[in-house]
Enzyme design. Structure first.
Site, short mmCIF file in Angstrom:
data_model
loop_
_atom_site.label_atom_id
_atom_site.label_comp_id
_atom_site.label_asym_id
_atom_site.label_seq_id
_atom_site.Cartn_x
_atom_site.Cartn_y
_atom_site.Cartn_z
N ASP A 342 0.79 -1.24 0.00
CA ASP A 342 0.00 0.00 0.00
C ASP A 342 0.83 1.29 0.00
OD1 ASP A 342 -1.72 -2.05 0.56
OD2 ASP A 342 -2.51 -1.21 2.40
N GLU A 521 -10.62 -1.51 3.93
CA GLU A 521 -9.26 -1.02 4.18
C GLU A 521 -9.04 0.31 3.46
OE1 GLU A 521 -6.40 -4.79 4.95
OE2 GLU A 521 -6.85 -4.45 2.83
#
Length: 823
Positions: A342, A521
């Site tokens: 990420d 998320e």
């Protein structure tokens, strides 16, 4: 007991050795002959090998026997005759080292091998017998060879066959074909070249031809050698390509024999039967064999050039750097080494864009998370910086954000502004052992060069929540406080703070809204104008994790609505789902904070992978890449507000050479075809599809070993990417796929904008209303662009192809250069 016995010709190769001062060709004398070379290759690797053959009672015959002995080959089966001279072959090499032959075998001593010369008891006791077709060109050697093969078959000995076609040694091509067919009927292992496969099957399609041979002759393992490209294999329901090695070729004589000998050595070394070999085992074996074949081409001669195990392993190791880097993209961001996922902490500050990211610096799979760090002035050219945040007593450093604390509301700076990172600390509870996620701070007073953890960490704790992570923080001018959006399992929570250190819950959203295929998320929340209407809307981005029951894997949704300073209100029905990207590889995308108002852009970047296979992608010592940074905008479509996205304008600096076409008609018989010398491409086109069927853009690798298809079906109004034949796909069953999105053409026209990199293709349609992002791992660089239709005609109203330059990142190789002629 012998490991392998080879039966067949042994001869002298006269290979070119320059010219005399008078300009005449010179030749040097080298021992050779395909079966003899195979035996020598095996012995050189440590196997016990023997040759059954016949030489003349002459100097050349003695030379061959001595050379075989010196190579460690058992020559008790090599007999001598005075009926004919030792066979000679003059090798002619072209500029690429490829060879042709002139044989002096009229007849040759090897053709006088008799059945009584064949040690049947030794054949019965060995592990494998290797034979070729050239020992069957004449009697009595033909009968002697067949006698040996039949005895081996009867004894259950592994049989290896190499057609090794040399038409000048046969009475006719039909005679050659019939004797090769005889050999195919008994072979367990077949090594065959592309040209030989075409001759035998009548097709140049490697996969089709090998399948035909396997079905017709019940051959367990077929390997088609593809010269420098490597090889293709078919084994017991498995098939695939194994790439070759790039070397400076001097003489290709004996390369196939070194390949075959090395492969047999590895098969016997494994101790496994052919049908029990795994895909990994056969790939490793053929990689070893490819390296052996490549090494031989760097030397003159054949039999004496067979490599050792150490030499082969050294070549594999030396090429590992290239193999690790061959999918390193030219213009997508990657870590210098090891794992990345990420994007985190995206912030613009004093002329620099900062990109932090989830990073495991000690392995190429997900592990203890750190924050990697890179800096750019233009979102395209990046400079890697030292790791910013390391795990500590509170746990690993999960995802989060950065903001500029312009007014020092946090009190962490001395009468100045600075950067504050808000991130998730992840560990296990000391009492229960359960996973625990808490929010913490770090700050930097030197433009992100060094970071200090806040002494009061963690600053936000929710004891009852396990999945409580990925804070995204922004300043909300209307309420004059900081807002945090964070996810908690299956929904989002909103908190407010005046100082970034003390937070209070203000609202929640999403328990029954949107997609819940996986855990929520990486949220983001921001406001954008809608077209030029003067009004604006809030956008809430939520990524959802992988669900084994969903083929799409991890992906990203978004919501359009309002934010009242406390919570988000959805404009759309609860079950209305909007996807950010319809490809398989765009996840955890978040936007940059603090881009100046005069710039006016909201820029997002995502992790270009998918949790279904992220840990398995075949990139070697590094793993993980980012999408292109994209500018987001809102537009009205069919009465609704939707996001559109296009790569940032700064990418145009990478354009190198450009080509353009207008009003090109494409029909089934006249596809558009363009070769390119670059595997970094930008393709932009407007296509009139009113009179055509499905249209496909084929991005094909060299030799068409692999292709990526970008297509549009007008009847279904369906835009798709097909990567099922895109190269390396077998590392996970979910990777090879065809997927897409609904898209209506505008007035019968389709607008596409495509960016092709060595590891990815990004497709933007209708000015970014529909986007597909996908990783790819081609067998070879893309060299050919073809646009085709199944019926009717389509017109390329306009088409532009730009070759692109690689970005330059200090200390990181970005794969091969975009030009074919460069290193």
């Amino acid at each position: 007991m012998l490991d392998v016995i080879a039966i067949g010709e042994v001869l002298i190769d006269f290979t070119p050795a320059g010219r005399t001062t008078g300009g005449n060709d010179q030749f040097e004398c080298n021992p050779g002959g395909a079966p003899a070379n195979v035996a020598a290759a095996l012995s050189r690797l440590g196997a016990r090998s023997a040759l059954i053959s016949k030489v003349g009672e002459d100097q050349f015959g003695s030379l061959l026997q001595n050379a075989l002995r010196n190579s460690g080959v058992d020559v008790t089966g090599v007999s001598v005759t005075n009926e004919a001279s030792t066979t000679l072959a003059f090798v002619h090499l072209d500029d690429q080292g490829d060879r042709s032959f002139s044989f002096f075998r009229k007849p040759g001593a090897d053709t006088f091998l008799h059945s009584q010369d064949v040690p049947l008891a030794r054949i019965e006791a060995c592990q494998a017998l290797h034979f070729g077709s050239l020992s069957m060109t004449h009697e009595p050697a033909r009968t002697a060879t067949r006698t040996a093969v039949l005895k081996a078959k009867e004894a259950g000995v592994l049989l290896s066959f190499d057609p090794n076609i040399r038409f000048s040694l046969w009475e006719s091509k039909e005679e050659a074909r019939q004797n090769i067919f005889w050999g195919l009927n008994y072979a367990n292992i077949l090594k065959i070249s592309e040209e030989e496969l075409s001759f035998i099957t009548g097709t140049s399609d490697v996969e089709q031809g090998s399948q035909e041979l396997q079905q017709n002759f019940d051959i367990m393992l077929i390997i088609v050698t593809l010269a420098e490209k490597g090889c293709y294999y078919r084994l017991a329901g498995q098939e695939g390509y194994v790439p070759g090695f790039k070397v400076k070729t001097i003489d290709t004589t004996g390369a196939g024999d070194a390949f075959l000998g090395s492969m047999l050595f590895k098969i016997l070394e494994s101790g496994s039967s052919l049908q029990d070999l795994t895909k990994l085992q056969i790939t490793n074996m053929l990689t070893f064999a490819n390296a052996a074949g490549a090494l031989v081409t760097t030397r003159k001669g054949a039999l004496g050039s067979m490599p050792t195990t150490d030499e082969i392993n050294d070549m594999i190791e030396s090429s590992k750097q290239f193999n690790d880097e061959r999918f390193r993209p030219g213009f997508h961001f990657t870590p210098p080494s090891n794992w990345a996922n990420d994007p985190n902490g995206l912030v613009y500050y004093e002329g620099s864009y900062h990109l932090f990211y989830q990073h495991h610096p000690y392995g190429n799979k997900w592990g203890p998370m750190h924050w990697g760090h890179a800096v750019s002035e233009d979102l395209i050219q990046w400079e890697h910086a030292p790791i910013a945040l390391f795990p500590d007593e509170h746990g690993a450093i999960f995802s989060g954000c950065c903001v500029v604390d312009w007014n020092n509301s946090s009190g962490l700076f001395e009468d100045s502004d600075g950067l504050v990172a808000i991130f998730t600390h992840a560990d296990n509870h000391s009492d229960t052992g359960q996973p625990r996620q808490r929010q913490s701070l770090a700050y930097s007073s030197d433009k992100g060069k060094t970071w200090h953890k806040y002494d009061g960490n963690p600053v936000l704790i929710e004891e009852e929540l396990i999945d409580f992570r990925d804070p995204k923080v922004f300043w909300h001018p209307q309420s004059e406080r900081w807002i945090m959006v964070i996810v908690a399992g299956d929904h989002a929570l909103f908190y407010a703070s005046e100082n970034l250190r003390e937070w209070s819950l203000t609202g929640e959203f999403g328990i029954n809204e949107g997609s819940h295929d996986g855990v929520w998320e990486c949220p983001d929340l921001f406001q954008l104008p809608v077209d030029d209407t003067g009004r604006s809307k809030w956008v809430l981005i939520i990524s959802i994790g992988d669900n084994p029951n969903c083929p799409e894997g991890s992906r990203t949704q978004y919501f359009i609505g309002e934010f009242d300073g406390k919570t988000f209100i959805n404009d759309n029905p609860a079950d209305h789902i909007l996807w950010l990207d319809y490809g398989r590889d765009n996840y955890a995308g978040v936007t940059w904070s603090d881009i100046p108002e005069q710039d006016g852009r909201r820029v997002i970047i995502g992790w270009m992978s998918n949790w279904k296979y992220a840990n398995e992608t075949p990139t070697g010592s590094w793993r993980g890449a980012m999408t292109l940074p994209r500018a987001l905008s809102l537009t009205s479509k069919n009465g609704s507000v939707v996001l559109s996205q296009m790569p940032v304008r700064e990418i145009e600096q990478l354009r190198n050479e450009s080509m353009s076409w207008n009003d090109v008609t494409v029909t089934p018989k006249t596809p558009f075809i363009q070769q390119t010398n670059s595997d970094l491409l930008e393709i932009k086109g407007e296509i009139d599809i009113k009179s055509g069927d499905e249209i496909c853009i084929h991005l094909q690798s060299g030799g068409q070993q692999s292709e990526i298809i970008i297509g549009y079906d007008p009847a279904k109004e369906w835009l798709f990417t097909d990567r099922s034949e895109s190269g390396l796909t077998d590392f996970h069953p979910a990777f090879a796929s065809r997927h897409g999105a609904s898209l209506a053409a505008t007035n019968g026209k389709l607008k596409l904008h495509i960016w092709l990199d060595r590891n990815a293709v990004e497709v933007y349609a209708a000015n970014g209303l529909v986007v597909l992002t996908d990783q790819i791992f081609p067998d070879a660089p893309i060299e050919n662009i073809q646009i085709s239709t199944q019926s009717g005609q389509v017109v390329l109203n306009s088409l532009q192809i730009h070759t692109l330059k690689s970005i330059q990142i200090p200390g990181v190789s970005t794969g091969q250069s975009s030009g074919r002629n460069e290193a």
